[in-house]
Motif scaffolding. Structure first.
Motif, PDB file in Angstrom:
ATOM      1  N   ARG A 187       0.846  -1.187   0.000  1.00 42.48           N
ATOM      2  CA  ARG A 187       0.000   0.000   0.000  1.00 42.48           C
ATOM      3  C   ARG A 187       0.882   1.237   0.000  1.00 42.48           C
ATOM      4  N   ALA A 188       0.325   2.347  -0.468  1.00 41.29           N
ATOM      5  CA  ALA A 188       1.029   3.627  -0.431  1.00 41.29           C
ATOM      6  C   ALA A 188       0.035   4.717  -0.067  1.00 41.29           C
ATOM      7  N   GLN A 189       0.414   5.596   0.833  1.00 40.75           N
ATOM      8  CA  GLN A 189      -0.434   6.737   1.178  1.00 40.75           C
ATOM      9  C   GLN A 189      -0.176   7.859   0.176  1.00 40.75           C
ATOM     10  N   GLN A 190      -1.245   8.278  -0.525  1.00 41.28           N
ATOM     11  CA  GLN A 190      -1.128   9.326  -1.530  1.00 41.28           C
ATOM     12  C   GLN A 190      -2.357  10.218  -1.467  1.00 41.28           C
ATOM     13  N   SER A 191      -2.224  11.418  -2.007  1.00 46.36           N
ATOM     14  CA  SER A 191      -3.286  12.413  -1.909  1.00 46.36           C
ATOM     15  C   SER A 191      -4.422  12.138  -2.885  1.00 46.36           C
ATOM     16  N   PRO A 192      -5.672  12.147  -2.412  1.00 47.76           N
ATOM     17  CA  PRO A 192      -6.816  11.981  -3.326  1.00 47.76           C
ATOM     18  C   PRO A 192      -6.970  13.141  -4.297  1.00 47.76           C
TER      19      PRO A 192
END
Length: 264
Positions: free
Chosen positions: A149-154
């Motif tokens: 998983r990767a946290q990225q901006s919507p």
């Protein structure tokens, strides 16, 4: 596909069927054909590990909560279903782009075993639990595709509604139930918005020293059809249709990432 359990870390791989080369009918019985006597060329071995887990992110926007995002999850059935889909796409991509390579795939029954995906690399070097890294390297693989998983901006995904305060992470859906946010040009309330998305990291690791060679981020979304009169389009969507929407994004994005990352 191998499933890596917390204690055993590896189970026997499901063997793929191989058909031996047939001998030409015209060749003498006591003399092998030229093709049969030619030495087989060993394929270079790669491996892939997906540890995104079975929890699909749900982000809900509702009128009574203003612009706050309600975060939840949808649990897939046991067996690392989504990771299996990712690895199948990797296998097909490698077979299509590099038929001279052999790929073995693995997943985990316990994503928590790997901790925070952002912490798997320290100073550009991968740290895997237990002796997993040595086990992968011991089977002859030179490189590892690691999918997390990767946290990225919507805000970077045009298909998603505005004002989502929660980062995207892994696979998921956005459900926008704010009627005032979807007023049509005729002044009538618009339909709710339902969108599927992927926010993943695909890393290529050299198993000789566990160094990160290169990586690719996947961040993509797609709005799904919504019928008028449906209060919550995600609830109305069958589990099979939900998984199919995510699989479509995987098929559209992951093969190109793998092709870009393939080692020379």
């Amino acid at each position: 596909m191998r499933v890596l359990f917390a204690l055993l870390l590896a189970l026997p791989l499901l063997a793929s069927a191989q058909t031996p080369a047939s001998t030409s009918a015209s060749a003498p019985a006591n003399k092998p054909s030229a093709a049969a006597s030619a030495p087989a060329v060993a394929k270079r071995k790669l491996t892939a590990l997906a540890v995104t887990g079975e929890s699909i992110q749900l982000l809900t926007l509702q009128a009574d909560r203003g612009n706050l995002t309600s975060a939840g999850s949808w649990q897939l059935s046991p067996g690392s279903v989504f990771d299996s889909e990712l690895l199948a796409a990797v296998s097909h991509a490698v077979a299509a782009a590099a038929p001279d390579r052999e790929i073995k795939t693995y997943t985990s029954s316990t994503r928590s075993l790997f901790g925070d995906p952002a912490s798997l690399f320290v100073d550009g070097k991968l740290t895997l639990p237990g002796t997993l890294g040595d086990a992968l390297r011991g089977r002859g693989a030179t490189h590892l595709f690691l999918i997390t998983r990767a946290q990225q901006s919507p805000a970077l995904v045009p298909a998603l509604p505005d004002k989502i305060a929660t980062p995207l992470e892994g696979a998921g859906f956005v459900i926008d139930l704010r009627p005032t946010g979807q007023i049509g040009i005729d002044g009538n309330p618009g339909l709710p918005i339902l969108a599927a998305y992927l926010s993943l990291r695909v890393a290529l690791v050299d198993l000789a020293d566990y160094r990160l060679v290169k990586e690719q981020s996947i961040l993509v979304g797609q709005r799904l059809p919504v019928e008028r009169g449906v209060a919550n389009p995600f609830v109305a969507l069958s589990p099979e249709a939900r998984l199919a929407a995510l699989k479509a994004l995987v098929a559209a994005e992951l093969p190109q990432a793998i092709k870009t990352l393939l080692p020379k």
